[in-house]
Design an enzyme around this catalytic site. Structure first.
Site, PDB file in Angstrom:
ATOM      1  N   GLU A 133      -5.490  -7.368  -9.213  1.00  0.00           N
ATOM      2  CA  GLU A 133      -4.767  -7.561 -10.306  1.00  0.00           C
ATOM      3  C   GLU A 133      -3.725  -8.835 -10.148  1.00  0.00           C
ATOM      4  O   GLU A 133      -3.038  -9.096  -9.468  1.00  0.00           O
ATOM      5  CB  GLU A 133      -4.029  -6.137 -10.679  1.00  0.00           C
ATOM      6  CG  GLU A 133      -3.131  -6.380 -11.806  1.00  0.00           C
ATOM      7  CD  GLU A 133      -2.816  -4.862 -11.869  1.00  0.00           C
ATOM      8  OE1 GLU A 133      -2.267  -4.135 -12.901  1.00  0.00           O
ATOM      9  OE2 GLU A 133      -1.976  -4.732 -10.549  1.00  0.00           O
ATOM     10  N   HIS A 146      -2.771  -8.775  -5.993  1.00  0.00           N
ATOM     11  CA  HIS A 146      -3.072  -7.379  -6.003  1.00  0.00           C
ATOM     12  C   HIS A 146      -4.584  -6.154  -5.679  1.00  0.00           C
ATOM     13  O   HIS A 146      -4.673  -6.002  -6.933  1.00  0.00           O
ATOM     14  CB  HIS A 146      -2.326  -6.093  -7.116  1.00  0.00           C
ATOM     15  CG  HIS A 146      -2.458  -4.564  -6.895  1.00  0.00           C
ATOM     16  ND1 HIS A 146      -1.838  -3.293  -7.890  1.00  0.00           N
ATOM     17  CD2 HIS A 146      -2.060  -3.819  -5.593  1.00  0.00           C
ATOM     18  CE1 HIS A 146      -1.876  -2.274  -6.964  1.00  0.00           C
ATOM     19  NE2 HIS A 146      -2.163  -2.587  -6.295  1.00  0.00           N
ATOM     20  N   ASN A 167      -0.612   1.117 -11.603  1.00  0.00           N
ATOM     21  CA  ASN A 167       0.187   1.930 -10.677  1.00  0.00           C
ATOM     22  C   ASN A 167       0.850   2.321 -12.287  1.00  0.00           C
ATOM     23  O   ASN A 167       1.237   3.620 -11.654  1.00  0.00           O
ATOM     24  CB  ASN A 167       0.635   1.396  -9.588  1.00  0.00           C
ATOM     25  CG  ASN A 167      -0.042   1.630  -8.153  1.00  0.00           C
ATOM     26  OD1 ASN A 167      -1.258   2.428  -8.356  1.00  0.00           O
ATOM     27  ND2 ASN A 167       0.314   0.465  -6.889  1.00  0.00           N
ATOM     28  N   SER A 227       1.848  -3.293  -4.879  1.00  0.00           N
ATOM     29  CA  SER A 227       1.369  -2.266  -6.018  1.00  0.00           C
ATOM     30  C   SER A 227       2.629  -1.972  -7.434  1.00  0.00           C
ATOM     31  O   SER A 227       1.972  -2.086  -8.166  1.00  0.00           O
ATOM     32  CB  SER A 227       0.298  -1.441  -5.755  1.00  0.00           C
ATOM     33  OG  SER A 227       1.773  -0.831  -5.176  1.00  0.00           O
TER      34      SER A 227
END
Length: 289
Positions: A159, A147, A197, A126
């Site tokens: 992702e 992700h 993130n 991440s």
């Protein structure tokens, strides 16, 4: 180097049987793939199977499994192992071990050694650099970020992260694999935190600071964000579900890479030092059964 096509992917390797790895193995098996789930010892593998059994039962109770799928049938598609060599027949691999670059580099070195040369290697990182992870292999063009969001069986988003050497064909395969699992994708460049993130962790940390500084009670911090921005969960509750240790580790990585605005909140550090890691330990910002 050409990458193995989606129609040639029948068996998938998942490395790491923790919360994310077990969830990833579960969604692949639910979609009809054969899965080899590997961790470093038998106890961790068994814990992963317990997580999947509980998750699948909850989904079945809510009529959340695809027609014709049963928990037992899905689990029968997953083989647990502690041996990296057992992954050799796999056509695609996803790594989901701890957010530690050296650990991931070691895993990718092993996968590079045992898997055929045309097999793509995906990392569920991440925050860490796809390019750095790929450098541990002789196939950096076939390494990509995939992700998944937690909880993997419920969250629809994945992702796709493009490393410095990742080929367009590998990126296309990553999108196609995720979509074949019923997920929706977006794409990010290999920059710290990617999309989710990079934006989410400062939001969580600022929510923790607001509570710590007495702006509002923890319940009202969360309620304010839920009602004011239409998110399903406020920052403190979300941190508990993600794991406060995971939030801290990711925040520290982003702080190191991107500077002061990503500094972890003091109260987040204190909670982790006290062993209150959130839902998985029964206590974080809230208490859990």
């Amino acid at each position: 180097m050409m990458v193995r096509a989606l129609q040639e992917v029948d068996r998938v390797a998942v490395v790491g049987a923790g919360t994310m790895g077990a969830g990833i193995a579960q969604v692949f098996a639910t979609a009809g793939y054969e899965v080899a789930l590997r961790d470093v010892n038998r106890s961790l593998v068994e814990d992963g199977f317990e997580r999947m059994e509980e998750s699948l039962q909850r989904l079945e109770d809510r009529d959340g499994l695809p027609a014709g799928r049963s928990p037992d049938g899905i689990l029968d598609r997953i083989d647990g192992t502690t041996e990296i060599e057992d992954l050799a027949p796999c056509d695609f691999a996803v790594e989901a071990v701890v957010e530690d670059l050296e650990v991931k580099e070691a895993v990718f070195g092993d996968l590079d050694r045992v898997l055929d040369d045309d097999v793509a290697l995906a990392t569920n990182t991440s925050t860490l650099s796809i390019t750095s992870i790929a450098a541990a292999t002789d196939r950096p063009d076939l390494v990509v970020g995939l992700h998944f969001m937690n909880p993997v069986p419920i969250m629809t988003g994945v992702e796709v992260v493009v490393g410095e050497h990742t080929t367009p064909e590998t990126v296309d395969l990553a999108h196609a694999v995720a979509e074949d699992l019923g997920k929706e994708t977006w794409e990010a460049d290999d920059k710290p935190g990617f999309v989710v993130n990079r934006i989410l962790l400062p939001w969580i940390n600022e929510g923790i600071r607001a509570y710590d500084e007495g702006v509002a009670s923890k319940a009202d911090v969360d309620r304010g964000m839920e009602l004011g921005t239409n998110v399903p969960m406020g920052p403190l509750e979300l941190a508990d579900h993600v794991g406060l240790d995971v939030c801290l580790e990711a925040s520290e990585t982003l702080h190191e890479e991107l500077g002061e605005r990503f500094r972890p909140a003091y109260l987040l550090k204190r909670k982790v030092e006290a062993g209150a890691l959130g839902k998985k330990t029964g206590e974080g910002f809230y208490e859990y059964d």
